[in-house]
Design an enzyme around this catalytic site. Structure first.
Site, PDB file in Angstrom:
ATOM      1  N   GLU A  90       0.677  -1.150   0.046  1.00  0.00           N
ATOM      2  CA  GLU A  90       0.062  -0.082  -0.130  1.00  0.00           C
ATOM      3  C   GLU A  90       0.905   1.107   0.100  1.00  0.00           C
ATOM      4  OE1 GLU A  90      -3.439  -1.729   2.938  1.00  0.00           O
ATOM      5  OE2 GLU A  90      -2.116  -0.242   3.781  1.00  0.00           O
TER       6      GLU A  90
ATOM      7  N   LYS B 143       2.367   4.452   1.261  1.00  0.00           N
ATOM      8  CA  LYS B 143       2.342   4.835   2.809  1.00  0.00           C
ATOM      9  C   LYS B 143       2.307   6.412   2.662  1.00  0.00           C
ATOM     10  CE  LYS B 143       5.817   4.796   6.484  1.00  0.00           C
ATOM     11  NZ  LYS B 143       5.366   5.998   7.075  1.00  0.00           N
TER      12      LYS B 143
ATOM     13  N   ARG C 214      -1.972   9.620  11.299  1.00  0.00           N
ATOM     14  CA  ARG C 214      -2.731   8.631  11.395  1.00  0.00           C
ATOM     15  C   ARG C 214      -3.718   8.941  12.168  1.00  0.00           C
ATOM     16  NH1 ARG C 214      -0.044   2.645  12.736  1.00  0.00           N
ATOM     17  NH2 ARG C 214      -1.959   1.559  12.665  1.00  0.00           N
TER      18      ARG C 214
ATOM     19  N   ARG D  83      -2.430   8.740  16.545  1.00  0.00           N
ATOM     20  CA  ARG D  83      -1.170   7.723  16.792  1.00  0.00           C
ATOM     21  C   ARG D  83      -1.044   7.522  18.129  1.00  0.00           C
ATOM     22  NH1 ARG D  83       2.649   5.109  17.859  1.00  0.00           N
ATOM     23  NH2 ARG D  83       4.619   5.062  16.617  1.00  0.00           N
TER      24      ARG D  83
ATOM     25  N   GLU E 139      -4.809   7.370   7.193  1.00  0.00           N
ATOM     26  CA  GLU E 139      -4.139   8.450   7.032  1.00  0.00           C
ATOM     27  C   GLU E 139      -4.505   9.776   6.741  1.00  0.00           C
ATOM     28  OE1 GLU E 139      -1.143   7.711   8.635  1.00  0.00           O
ATOM     29  OE2 GLU E 139       0.317   9.368   7.864  1.00  0.00           O
TER      30      GLU E 139
ATOM     31  N   PHE F 117      -6.931   2.511   5.368  1.00  0.00           N
ATOM     32  CA  PHE F 117      -6.180   1.041   5.213  1.00  0.00           C
ATOM     33  C   PHE F 117      -6.624  -0.177   6.238  1.00  0.00           C
ATOM     34  CE2 PHE F 117      -3.237   4.056   7.412  1.00  0.00           C
ATOM     35  CZ  PHE F 117      -3.128   3.308   8.592  1.00  0.00           C
TER      36      PHE F 117
ATOM     37  N   ARG G 299       4.444  -3.934  17.381  1.00  0.00           N
ATOM     38  CA  ARG G 299       4.919  -3.748  16.095  1.00  0.00           C
ATOM     39  C   ARG G 299       5.648  -5.460  15.733  1.00  0.00           C
ATOM     40  NH1 ARG G 299       7.470   0.646  14.334  1.00  0.00           N
ATOM     41  NH2 ARG G 299       7.437   1.636  16.378  1.00  0.00           N
TER      42      ARG G 299
HETATM   43  P1  ATP Z   1       6.107   3.800  13.679  1.00  0.00           P
HETATM   44  O1  ATP Z   1       4.607   4.436  13.683  1.00  0.00           O
HETATM   45  O2  ATP Z   1       6.319   2.763  12.985  1.00  0.00           O
HETATM   46  O3  ATP Z   1       6.415   3.750  15.104  1.00  0.00           O
HETATM   47  P2  ATP Z   1       6.769   6.491  12.889  1.00  0.00           P
HETATM   48  O4  ATP Z   1       5.707   7.130  13.555  1.00  0.00           O
HETATM   49  O5  ATP Z   1       8.257   6.797  12.287  1.00  0.00           O
HETATM   50  O6  ATP Z   1       7.104   4.942  13.385  1.00  0.00           O
HETATM   51  P3  ATP Z   1       6.187   5.728  10.271  1.00  0.00           P
HETATM   52  O7  ATP Z   1       7.851   5.241   9.916  1.00  0.00           O
HETATM   53  O8  ATP Z   1       5.978   6.908   9.511  1.00  0.00           O
HETATM   54  O9  ATP Z   1       5.868   5.877  11.683  1.00  0.00           O
HETATM   55  O10 ATP Z   1       5.380   4.435   9.772  1.00  0.00           O
HETATM   56  C1  ATP Z   1       4.364   4.183  10.270  1.00  0.00           C
HETATM   57  C2  ATP Z   1       2.920   5.061  10.020  1.00  0.00           C
HETATM   58  O11 ATP Z   1       2.743   5.083   8.535  1.00  0.00           O
HETATM   59  C3  ATP Z   1       1.719   4.574  10.564  1.00  0.00           C
HETATM   60  O12 ATP Z   1       1.393   4.774  11.939  1.00  0.00           O
HETATM   61  C4  ATP Z   1       0.769   5.542   9.841  1.00  0.00           C
HETATM   62  O13 ATP Z   1       0.607   6.508  10.347  1.00  0.00           O
HETATM   63  C5  ATP Z   1       1.582   5.697   8.181  1.00  0.00           C
HETATM   64  N1  ATP Z   1       1.023   4.857   7.122  1.00  0.00           N
HETATM   65  C6  ATP Z   1       0.901   5.559   6.074  1.00  0.00           C
HETATM   66  N2  ATP Z   1       0.236   4.851   5.153  1.00  0.00           N
HETATM   67  C7  ATP Z   1      -0.016   3.779   5.684  1.00  0.00           C
HETATM   68  C8  ATP Z   1      -0.454   2.427   5.388  1.00  0.00           C
HETATM   69  N3  ATP Z   1      -1.221   2.391   4.000  1.00  0.00           N
HETATM   70  N4  ATP Z   1      -0.778   1.299   6.167  1.00  0.00           N
HETATM   71  C9  ATP Z   1      -0.358   1.689   7.511  1.00  0.00           C
HETATM   72  N5  ATP Z   1       0.301   2.825   7.978  1.00  0.00           N
HETATM   73  C10 ATP Z   1       0.398   3.902   7.099  1.00  0.00           C
END
Ligand code: ATP
Length: 598
Positions: free
Chosen positions: A258, A260, A265, A280, A310, A350, A425
């Site tokens: 998907e 990103k 979030r 989040r 998102e 998502f 995670r």
């Molecule tokens: P994490 O949330 O993994 O602790 P982080 O805050 O740095 O790390 P990211 O590395 O940006 O977050 O990756 C996870 C985030 O990506 C999710 O919490 C969500 O907000 C975002 N995201 C965007 N698109 C999607 C998707 N298709 N599926 C899941 N998450 C997505």
């Protein structure tokens, strides 16, 4: 439960740092709790009146007001309170000390207090809730009066902990994990029920509620707990990899890839017309997104549902994505309707965790996806995240580049059979982001080679320019980005004038492009542009094959700054300079670990 039992427990907790002892002290407290107040007991231990996501006001009694209240409740002057505070460094102990002195000095008071009704946990909780909810004119005095009343009723020890609690300085050294362990021991049938309670807490992020269910309905009910509308589910999180082959191996050879999106979030809870949005970090962010609330009411076709997605910022003129920092504007409290217009958003969904009484968290993703498709009426501003079932690493790489090209961060690849692991995670979701980020520090000068018609108020007019960098070796212009942001109304009029002057019916022979704009122009005009970063692109021809085969360089979130009429197209930034910029500004992403402030 009497508040003195809680105060005594707090005192015992304070005296130990051993986790085992902390757990057993708490477990014996929970054994004594009543079904009606166990939730409040837990919130007090957490140092709060309710879960943080309630979005309720703070108690709102400052240190100065606490001093005044202690003075009024004990009959000592504010000066005396302050002096003792200087000596003891803890207002809780000041309150305790002065209450003891007061009781000792007045036999009558002792008589009165011993005959007074003792405070219960519920009394203290409801009085503090009342104080927190007092707002508006005269509320400051009312808050003090009510709080003084509470302190007068409290014993010295109770006063100590009430004051510390109000100050936010309970500091018992007890985290959620210890509370869960103690609940397991006291009410779950033993320590082995800890994972079950943990899982339930991930599904309903409210330990007070979990305690209440446990004491009333037992561990069997906790085992089958489902999400509940209005209580946030802890978000599932992704692991990270950067090799397409390895990623596909991890998800069993085939997965759903998907886009990103780079936004905020959102976990959307809907029940009839009531909608709540959690972030989040499980904060209630509903007030920032009245437009998302409205979309959810209209386009989630279920009476009750919890969906996740998102929220992304959009450029109001081009409909393209904007950097997530743009969402910051939504944090403002005033003029929200104006802000909604200036900073529009879209939602890319998502996941779906619950629908009309059915919990979906233990269903495989492939099934949850079917529910999502069934219950979401898709609109451009409210749609399911772009996705593809992929089993081939090359295809994954292509889809990744496509996502980058559209201004996204990369992909999230998900196991088809994966359940929704709330609060965990794991490898069921893998994020595939660029390993490097090439921040743009300097502006670049690029050549106008074409244009695209705009939409909305830019309908019928060119709203986006196709820009190219210069390659002096071949004497050609290679496309690098489309820019639709940063133009004022008069800049747009000027852009249209210049396009009109130079437009031709076909691609100019000195322009190398894979993209077909609505209008081609002769390369003549130069504009200065800045962007967020230089990024890889499967569409643009600038630096094609230089960093990676079949891939060029593009500018992420480019913005018009001004026309550079002092420059000829051959004076524009060259392809070689851009490649140097790309490598010079490369920064390993891990070292700066996404310092997202949202
Ligand atoms: P994490 O949330 O993994 O602790 P982080 O805050 O740095 O790390 P990211 O590395 O940006 O977050 O990756 C996870 C985030 O990506 C999710 O919490 C969500 O907000 C975002 N995201 C965007 N698109 C999607 C998707 N298709 N599926 C899941 N998450 C997505």
């Amino acid at each position: 439960m009497l508040f003195e039992v809680l105060a005594e427990t707090f005192e015992r907790l304070e005296g130990t740092s051993s986790r085992i002892t902390l757990t057993s002290i708490l477990a014996s407290l929970f054994k004594k709790a009543d079904p009606d107040d166990i939730d409040k007991v837990i919130y007090f231990i957490q140092g709060s009146l309710w879960p943080s996501w309630y979005g309720e006001p703070e108690i709102g009694i400052s240190e100065k007001l606490l001093i005044k209240s202690i003075s009024l409740a004990t009959g000592f002057s504010e000066n005396e309170v302050e002096n003792l505070y200087k000596k003891l460094g803890d207002l809780g102990r000041v309150a305790e000390n002065l209450k003891i002195r007061k009781t000792q000095s007045t036999a009558l008071t002792r008589f009165i207090s011993s005959s007074e009704k003792k405070l219960t946990v519920s009394d203290v909780h409801s009085t503090l809730v009342k104080i927190a909810r007092m707002t508006g004119e005269g509320s400051r005095d009312l808050k003090i009066r009510t709080f003084v009343g509470l302190l007068q009723q409290a014993s010295p020890k109770e006063a100590k902990y009430i004051v510390r609690f109000v100050e936010g300085r309970l500091r018992l050294g007890v985290g959620d994990a210890t509370i869960i362990e103690a609940l397991a021991v006291a009410l779950g049938g033993g320590e082995s029920s800890k994972p079950v309670i943990e899982k339930a807490y991930n599904i309903r992020a409210d330990l007070g509620e979990i305690g209440r269910i446990l004491i009333r309905e037992g561990i069997e009910k906790i085992k089958i707990i489902t999400p509940s509308i209005g209580i946030p589910v802890r978000p599932m999180l992704a692991e990270r990899l950067s090799d397409p082959r390895e990623i596909l191996d991890k998800v069993g050879g085939k997965g759903i890839a998907e886009f990103k999106y780079d936004g905020e979030r959102a976990q959307i809870h809907k029940k009839d017309d009531n909608v709540i949005i959690f972030s989040r970090r499980l904060e209630n962010i509903s007030h920032q997104y009245p437009d998302v609330i409205e979309m959810s009411r209209k386009y989630i076709k279920a009476r009750e549902a919890i969906v996740e997605g998102e929220i992304v910022a959009l450029d109001p003129d081009t409909g393209e994505y904007r950097p997530f920092q743009e969402l910051m504007h939504r944090k403002r409290k005033h003029d929200i309707s104006k802000i909604i217009e200036e900073y529009p958003v879209a939602v890319r969904l998502f996941d779906i965790l619950y629908v009309d009484g059915v919990s979906l968290v233990d269903r495989p993703l492939i099934e949850r996806r079917e529910y999502l498709i069934k219950y979401i009426e898709q609109r451009p501003e409210f749609s399911i995240a772009e996705y593809k079932e992929i089993s081939d690493p090359d295809e994954l790489e292509k889809f990744f580049l496509k996502s980058l090209e559209e201004g996204n961060e990369g992909l999230v690849i998900k196991s088809l059979s994966g359940i929704y692991q709330a609060g965990a995670r794991g490898w069921l979701w893998i994020k595939y982001k660029r390993d490097y980020k090439s921040e743009m520090i300097d502006t670049v000068d690029l050549v106008l080679v074409g244009g695209f018609y705009g939409r909305g108020k830019r309908g019928g007019k060119i709203g986006t320019a196709l820009l190219a960098a210069y390659d002096p070796e071949k004497d050609v212009f290679r496309t690098i980005c489309k820019v639709g942001s940063g133009f004022s109304d008069s800049d747009l009029i000027e852009l249209n004038k210049r396009i009109e002057q130079t437009k031709i019916s076909h691609r100019h022979p000195r322009v190398v492009s894979e993209i077909e704009p609505d209008v081609w122009t002769v390369p003549k005009y130069v504009m200065e542009v800045i962007g967020a970063e230089l990024t890889l692109s499967p569409l643009h021809t600038c630096c094609l094959d230089s960093v990676r085969k079949g891939v060029g360089i593009s500018i992420r979130f480019p913005r018009f700054i001004r026309w550079r009429d002092d420059k000829n197209p051959e004076d524009a930034t060259t392809e070689k300079e851009l490649l140097e910029m790309y490598f010079k500004q490369l920064k390993k992403i891990e070292t700066e670990q996404t310092e997202k402030t949202i």
